[in-house]
Design an enzyme around this catalytic site. Structure first.
Site, short mmCIF file in Angstrom:
data_model
loop_
_atom_site.label_atom_id
_atom_site.label_comp_id
_atom_site.label_asym_id
_atom_site.label_seq_id
_atom_site.Cartn_x
_atom_site.Cartn_y
_atom_site.Cartn_z
N HIS A 144 22.81 27.41 48.67
CA HIS A 144 22.99 25.95 48.53
C HIS A 144 24.25 25.48 49.26
O HIS A 144 25.21 26.22 49.41
CB HIS A 144 22.98 25.51 47.05
CG HIS A 144 24.19 25.84 46.26
ND1 HIS A 144 24.13 26.20 44.93
CD2 HIS A 144 25.51 25.87 46.56
CE1 HIS A 144 25.35 26.42 44.47
NE2 HIS A 144 26.21 26.23 45.44
N ASP A 163 30.15 16.38 46.09
CA ASP A 163 29.36 16.33 44.87
C ASP A 163 30.20 16.15 43.60
O ASP A 163 31.43 16.24 43.64
CB ASP A 163 28.48 17.60 44.75
CG ASP A 163 29.23 18.88 45.15
OD1 ASP A 163 30.47 18.85 45.19
OD2 ASP A 163 28.57 19.88 45.43
N ASN A 183 22.70 31.39 46.52
CA ASN A 183 21.30 31.13 46.86
C ASN A 183 21.18 30.29 48.13
O ASN A 183 20.11 29.81 48.47
CB ASN A 183 20.60 30.41 45.69
CG ASN A 183 21.25 29.08 45.35
OD1 ASN A 183 22.20 28.66 46.02
ND2 ASN A 183 20.75 28.40 44.33
N GLU A 238 20.00 22.54 46.36
CA GLU A 238 19.48 23.84 45.93
C GLU A 238 18.21 24.19 46.71
O GLU A 238 17.58 23.31 47.29
CB GLU A 238 19.15 23.78 44.43
CG GLU A 238 20.32 23.41 43.53
CD GLU A 238 21.28 24.56 43.28
OE1 GLU A 238 21.22 25.58 43.99
OE2 GLU A 238 22.11 24.43 42.36
C1 F6R Z 1 31.34 22.51 45.83
C2 F6R Z 1 30.00 22.74 46.36
C3 F6R Z 1 29.31 24.07 46.27
C4 F6R Z 1 30.22 25.26 46.56
C5 F6R Z 1 29.43 26.55 46.45
C6 F6R Z 1 30.31 27.78 46.66
O1 F6R Z 1 31.77 21.18 46.01
O2 F6R Z 1 29.44 21.81 46.85
O3 F6R Z 1 28.24 24.06 47.19
O4 F6R Z 1 30.77 25.13 47.83
O5 F6R Z 1 28.83 26.64 45.19
O6 F6R Z 1 31.22 27.86 45.61
P1 F6R Z 1 32.44 28.88 45.63
O7 F6R Z 1 33.33 28.45 46.75
O8 F6R Z 1 33.11 28.72 44.30
O9 F6R Z 1 31.86 30.23 45.86
#
Ligand code: F6R
Length: 243
Positions: free
Chosen positions: A140, A69, A138, A145
């Protein structure tokens, strides 16, 4: 679902163990396609890969990568963009060829065009051999989401309020967090041959439990991983404490 669990005592041990999986993938298939993620979870893993590369153990010369992303509106020059993150935390420290690394183009304003380009690119590469994932509080994955239906292809999303809050730590203020992002969809993620999910800390324990022992529902996007035939989950003791 076939899920293998790798349990590290803490973040560092978990990161080293997850890096073992990525290193094995590269050794077995030097021209593999790695699906990569940003955020706090994979930082230790990337450090460990860099150390192995510096020790002469890991060669990225033929590796290709495609990221999950990117924030819409941010380009490589912006230090909050995911392209910048990847350059800084992995690509510039190993011998991967820049032209073999792909991140959605956050500066493309035409969402339909960028998403179609990204899906075509992924199809061209033959999908990912190993998809690295973190998980949001959440549930995701990527920026998919909670929603009423699972997403399919790459798409432009409005970030959930909780995601904006969680990501504020990387920005000067909440107002600076972009509200939209391009993200690989559920089908791109699910077509990976192997998924490597990493999570650490007790604040991830509840969502990990929900995602893997609760119903498969688009309200918990990561729950779809229950349908994937080959998931490796690397967690530390805290993240795994409720499983
Ligand atoms: C990042 C991504 C997000 C993260 C998720 C967890 O490229 O796609 O889905 O993997 O928000 O983030 P952290 O690792 O910072 O807890």
């Amino acid at each position: 679902m076939k899920m293998r669990i790798i349990k590290g005592k803490n973040y560092d041990e978990m990161s080293r163990m997850a890096a073992d999986v990525v290193a094995a993938q590269i050794l077995l298939k030097p021209n593999c396609v790695l699906g990569l993620a940003t955020g706090g979870s994979p930082l230790g893993l990337y450090k460990s890969l860099i150390a192995r590369h510096n020790a002469g153990e890991l060669d990225f010369a033929a590796v290709r990568s495609i990221n999950l992303d990117e924030y819409k509106g941010l380009g490589a020059e912006s230090d909050q963009s995911y392209r910048y993150f990847m350059n800084k935390n992995l690509f510039s420290h190993v011998n991967i060829k820049t032209e073999n690394t792909f991140v959605p183009n956050g500066l493309e304003e035409d969402g339909d065009k960028e998403c179609a380009r990204y899906d075509a690119l992924m199809a061209d590469m033959g999908g990912t051999d190993l998809q690295l994932l973190g998980i949001g509080h959440n549930g995701h994955i990527g920026f998919n989401e909670p929603a009423d239906a699972f997403s399919t292809g790459t798409h432009c999303v409005a970030l959930a309020e909780s995601t904006i809050k969680a990501n504020t730590r990387f920005f000067a203020s909440e107002a600076d967090v972009p509200r939209f992002a391009y993200t690989m969809g559920t089908s791109g993620i699910m077509h990976a041959k192997t998924v490597l999910l990493i999570a650490s800390g007790k604040e991830k324990a509840e969502i990990i439990k929900k995602a893997f022992t609760g119903p498969v529902t688009p309200q918990v996007p990561a729950s779809i991983l229950q349908l994937h035939p080959n998931v490796i989950f690397a967690g530390d003791e805290e993240a795994l404490s409720l499983l």
